[in-house]
Design an enzyme around this catalytic site. Structure first.
Site, PDB file in Angstrom:
ATOM      1  N   SER A  15       0.505  10.349  -6.846  1.00  0.00           N
ATOM      2  CA  SER A  15       0.253  11.235  -7.980  1.00  0.00           C
ATOM      3  C   SER A  15       1.482  11.285  -8.880  1.00  0.00           C
ATOM      4  O   SER A  15       2.616  11.133  -8.407  1.00  0.00           O
ATOM      5  CB  SER A  15      -0.083  12.643  -7.487  1.00  0.00           C
ATOM      6  OG  SER A  15      -1.321  12.632  -6.792  1.00  0.00           O
ATOM      7  N   TYR A  52       9.286  22.398   6.914  1.00  0.00           N
ATOM      8  CA  TYR A  52       9.530  21.078   6.327  1.00  0.00           C
ATOM      9  C   TYR A  52      10.566  20.300   7.140  1.00  0.00           C
ATOM     10  O   TYR A  52      10.354  19.127   7.478  1.00  0.00           O
ATOM     11  CB  TYR A  52      10.012  21.248   4.889  1.00  0.00           C
ATOM     12  CG  TYR A  52      10.228  19.951   4.142  1.00  0.00           C
ATOM     13  CD1 TYR A  52       9.152  19.165   3.748  1.00  0.00           C
ATOM     14  CD2 TYR A  52      11.512  19.518   3.814  1.00  0.00           C
ATOM     15  CE1 TYR A  52       9.347  17.979   3.050  1.00  0.00           C
ATOM     16  CE2 TYR A  52      11.719  18.340   3.114  1.00  0.00           C
ATOM     17  CZ  TYR A  52      10.632  17.570   2.743  1.00  0.00           C
ATOM     18  OH  TYR A  52      10.829  16.390   2.059  1.00  0.00           O
ATOM     19  N   GLY A  56       0.470   8.758  -1.617  1.00  0.00           N
ATOM     20  CA  GLY A  56       1.050   9.830  -2.417  1.00  0.00           C
ATOM     21  C   GLY A  56       1.546   9.390  -3.774  1.00  0.00           C
ATOM     22  O   GLY A  56       2.701   9.615  -4.130  1.00  0.00           O
ATOM     23  N   LEU A  73       0.875  -1.179   0.000  1.00  0.00           N
ATOM     24  CA  LEU A  73       0.000   0.000   0.000  1.00  0.00           C
ATOM     25  C   LEU A  73       0.904   1.218   0.000  1.00  0.00           C
ATOM     26  O   LEU A  73       1.750   1.384   0.889  1.00  0.00           O
ATOM     27  CB  LEU A  73      -0.902   0.014   1.231  1.00  0.00           C
ATOM     28  CG  LEU A  73      -1.801   1.247   1.414  1.00  0.00           C
ATOM     29  CD1 LEU A  73      -2.842   1.332   0.309  1.00  0.00           C
ATOM     30  CD2 LEU A  73      -2.476   1.240   2.782  1.00  0.00           C
ATOM     31  N   SER A 112      13.953  12.428   4.954  1.00  0.00           N
ATOM     32  CA  SER A 112      14.604  13.416   4.101  1.00  0.00           C
ATOM     33  C   SER A 112      15.947  13.800   4.697  1.00  0.00           C
ATOM     34  O   SER A 112      16.170  13.663   5.906  1.00  0.00           O
ATOM     35  CB  SER A 112      13.724  14.668   3.991  1.00  0.00           C
ATOM     36  OG  SER A 112      14.396  15.720   3.319  1.00  0.00           O
ATOM     37  N   GLY A 139       4.761  11.936 -11.009  1.00  0.00           N
ATOM     38  CA  GLY A 139       5.931  12.790 -10.831  1.00  0.00           C
ATOM     39  C   GLY A 139       6.635  12.657  -9.503  1.00  0.00           C
ATOM     40  O   GLY A 139       7.715  13.227  -9.325  1.00  0.00           O
TER      41      GLY A 139
END
Length: 283
Positions: free
Chosen positions: A12, A148, A10, A7, A135, A14
């Site tokens: 979408s 962020y 996000g 599963l 990140s 690109g």
């Protein structure tokens, strides 16, 4: 290894999600691709994926209901890839508290909601893998990226706790820390930039936004290679075959260099200030 059911949030076009779906299907596994707008991911059905509408900022109950529908598709879920995220750009004075809250609601609390919805399924089966896309910003707070970076720092601390809480239950936790990869993270639909309200910030703000615009689609990292590595780690194949899979893995040449520098700087600080740091006990 037998076929797994994934599963992915996000998905979408690109972003990393799209590459994850492609890599997973290429290995012969099953995948349920999700996005806020199901219209954007309908093309995955032709490739053999199942699709579901999922907004990770919905209520916990709504997400639990979606996860229940996802489990019904193939009878189980083996791997959750927490990929959905966006980036807010702006200084502390330029971003409103609501901007910070929105950043955390997606990148932190949205990830928390979907993971919590799946944990009982993994715990009952004594099996499952949670993959989190962190990140380089979980290591370093770059200027103009405080919201962020804060969300990624928070996520990494929470995920490390989850790793220790669930490892004995047969649940694997992977924290992937990408550097600069050529996705659409810096595109207009995924980056929310606040105009400056402070004269002293105007020059910095313009330079920051110009730099990000120039970097968009010129980042050094190949997202296809990252997705292949993640699938290797989960399936214990390819680069992971015969190796101990780490809990945390930075990816990208820039991430390697910056994380190494941060670690060396921290070790130097500990050595230089050792007498002060260790001299705080009661006499």
């Amino acid at each position: 290894m037998s076929s797994l059911v994934w599963l992915v949030t996000g998905c979408s076009p690109g972003g990393f999600g799209e590459y994850f779906v492609q890599s997973i299907l290429a290995r012969g596994d099953k995948v349920i691709a999700t996005a806020r707008s199901v219209e954007k991911i309908k093309h995955f059905e032709q490739a053999g994926a199942a699709i579901l509408q999922l907004d990770i900022t919905d209520t916990q109950q709504s997400i639990k209901d979606t996860v229940a529908r996802a489990i019904e598709i193939y009878g189980q879920i083996d791997v959750l890839v927490n990929n959905a995220a966006y980036i807010a750009i702006g200084t502390w004075e330029d971003l409103e508290p609501e901007d910070f809250q929105a950043q955390f609601d997606t990148n932190v609390f949205g990830t928390l909601r979907i993971t919590r919805a799946l944990l009982p399924h993994f715990r009952t089966r004594r099996a499952g893998t949670n993959v989190f896309i962190g990140s380089l910003s979980g290591w370093i707070g770059h200027p103009g990226c405080g919201a962020y970076a804060g969300s990624k720092h928070a996520l990494e601390g929470m995920v490390e706790s989850l790793y220790h809480e669930t490892s004995h239950l047969g649940i694997q936790t992977l924290l992937i820390e990408p550097g600069r990869f050529r996705t659409l993270l810096l595109s207009s639909q995924n980056m929310r930039a606040a105009p400056t309200k402070v004269a002293e910030n105007a020059e910095f703000n313009k330079a920051r936004l110009d730099g990000l615009a120039t970097e968009n689609q010129r980042q050094p990292g190949d997202p296809g290679k990252l997705s292949e590595i993640v699938v290797d780690l989960v399936r214990r194949e390819g680069v992971a075959k015969g190796r101990e899979v780490p809990f945390r893995l930075p990816l990208g040449i820039d991430c390697f260099n910056d994380v190494q520098a941060k670690c060396e700087e921290t070790l130097k600080l500990l050595e230089d200030w050792k007498d002060v740091i260790r001299g705080t006990d009661y006499s």
